[in-house]
Design a protein around this motif. Structure first.
Motif, short mmCIF file in Angstrom:
data_model
loop_
_atom_site.label_atom_id
_atom_site.label_comp_id
_atom_site.label_asym_id
_atom_site.label_seq_id
_atom_site.Cartn_x
_atom_site.Cartn_y
_atom_site.Cartn_z
N ASP A 55 1.53 0.90 7.06
CA ASP A 55 1.32 1.29 5.66
C ASP A 55 1.12 2.80 5.51
O ASP A 55 0.91 3.30 4.39
CB ASP A 55 0.12 0.54 5.05
N GLY A 56 1.19 3.53 6.59
CA GLY A 56 1.13 4.98 6.60
C GLY A 56 1.72 5.48 7.89
O GLY A 56 2.38 4.72 8.62
N ASP A 103 2.39 -0.34 -1.40
CA ASP A 103 1.44 0.66 -0.90
C ASP A 103 1.86 1.30 0.41
O ASP A 103 1.08 1.99 1.06
CB ASP A 103 0.05 0.02 -0.73
N ARG A 134 3.92 3.85 2.79
CA ARG A 134 4.54 5.17 2.80
C ARG A 134 5.26 5.33 4.12
O ARG A 134 4.65 5.35 5.18
CB ARG A 134 3.47 6.28 2.66
#
Length: 372
Positions: free
Chosen positions: A182-183, A204, A206
């Motif tokens: 998620d990141g 959500d 990136r």
């Protein structure tokens, strides 16, 4: 929803591996990485599954022999590196698979090879015959002769389209990252997603491009490829190359994208995801409603103007009065024929010019809607 346990039962699998998973930091082929991958795929093949390998790495493999310190930016040097590297890459694969008595065949594709029906039908027949004969196809973009930017989603998108073309039961995208986070995977608190059931699960997330300098893709291209494949009914697993065997065994590794759609006619998938419009055909409001809402064919009466140069059989974008593309289709006329036909009914055209002019500009069977 497809469960992990069903992955192990996939009878036809497309596996895509990126440059960074095959080569050294200097750009040459890493024999040990190739050997491990081949052992995994040959073992899966020996278990009864058919395997198609989509392999990047031709340009990266050509760097060291040409004494290039990094991936070149200009097209001509990229093509030179691909010309040298592709032979080395396939030779290495051939030798490694020979240890398992597994014959391989090289299939090089360009975007142009999959935009016309005759071409992709021939590709389908080629793949079908290779698999029938027990051959493991090794696919890559034909970088050496590509005439536009040498990139096809870093082969991720190509792999998704090939998975649909060969009616695969699974697409496995191998990377140097063990899944979708998620990141940034190295950031504190970043969490890997184990399952993606819909686009809502990505709200959500990136993700960015790869940073090895050897490949051209990153997680963004893998997510795009996953959308293409899952939208056509094919589940996708994204994980690190070192986890390939576990992923094929259905173990809980990487990120699994669950199938969200059903299989569609192959040419429509090619048309939407593997083509760019050669020109633009402007529709009036009535024609937009007919094409978008009623899924009707496009007739000359609903066209206001034409831009670009194209010939019959080319993909063209159908745009609304504001110039926003609403659909893409295979056109039945050349661009220089259409101006004299605009706004006229097919019946009048047939009466004046002959029966051949009673055909649609774009038939509904050769048309796909584009997301707004």
């Amino acid at each position: 929803m497809t469960e992990r346990s069903q992955i192990a039962g996939a009878t036809r699998v497309v596996v895509k591996v990126g440059s960074s998973s095959l080569t050294t930091a200097e750009g040459g082929i890493d024999p040990e990485r190739v050997r491990i991958l081949v052992d995994t795929l040959a073992g899966h093949r020996a278990g009864g599954a058919e395997v198609v390998l989509v392999s990047s790495g031709a340009i990266a493999a050509g760097l060291a022999p040409l004494s290039l310190p990094r991936r070149p930016r200009d097209l001509a040097t990229q093509q030179a590196a691909a010309s040298v590297g592709q032979g080395l890459l396939v030779h290495r694969y051939t030798e490694e698979f020979a240890r398992h008595d597994q014959p391989v065949g090289q299939v090089l594709l360009t975007v142009d090879d999959v935009t016309r029906r005759s071409h992709y039908r021939n590709a389908h027949r080629t793949f079908a015959r290779l698999l029938e004969m027990g051959v493991l196809p090794i696919v890559n973009e034909n970088d050496t002769v590509a005439t536009s930017e040498i990139r096809f989603g870093d082969n991720d998108r190509l792999a998704a389209l090939v998975a649909h073309l060969v009616h695969a039961d699974l697409l496995l995208l191998l990377s140097d990252v063990d899944g979708l986070y998620d990141g940034h995977p190295g950031a504190p608190g970043a969490t890997m997603l184990t399952d993606v059931a819909s686009d809502a699960d990505l709200d959500d997330v990136r993700f960015g491009r790869g940073g090895s300098g050897l490949g051209t893709g990153g997680m963004a291209t893998k997510v795009e490829a996953a959308r293409i494949a899952t939208g056509a009914g094919i589940p996708v697993v994204v994980t690190a190359a070192g986890h390939a065997a576990r992923a094929l065994a259905g173990e809980q590794v990487g990120t699994m994208f669950h199938a969200t759609g059903r299989r569609r006619p192959t040419r429509l998938l090619w048309l939407r995801h593997a083509t760019e419009g050669k020109g633009r055909i402007f529709l009036d409001a009535g024609a937009v409603r007919a094409v978008v809402e009623r899924r009707a064919s496009l007739l000359p009466a609903g066209i206001t103007r034409v831009s670009g140069t194209f010939v019959g059989g080319d993909p063209v974008d159908l745009v609304d009065p504001a110039g926003v593309p609403v659909a893409r289709g295979l056109v039945n006329y050349d661009s220089d024929e259409l101006p004299d036909l605009l706004g006229r009914s097919t019946r009048d055209l047939a009466r004046e010019l002959g029966a051949s002019y009673e055909r649609e500009v774009v038939h509904r069977d050769d048309l796909v809607l584009l997301p707004l």
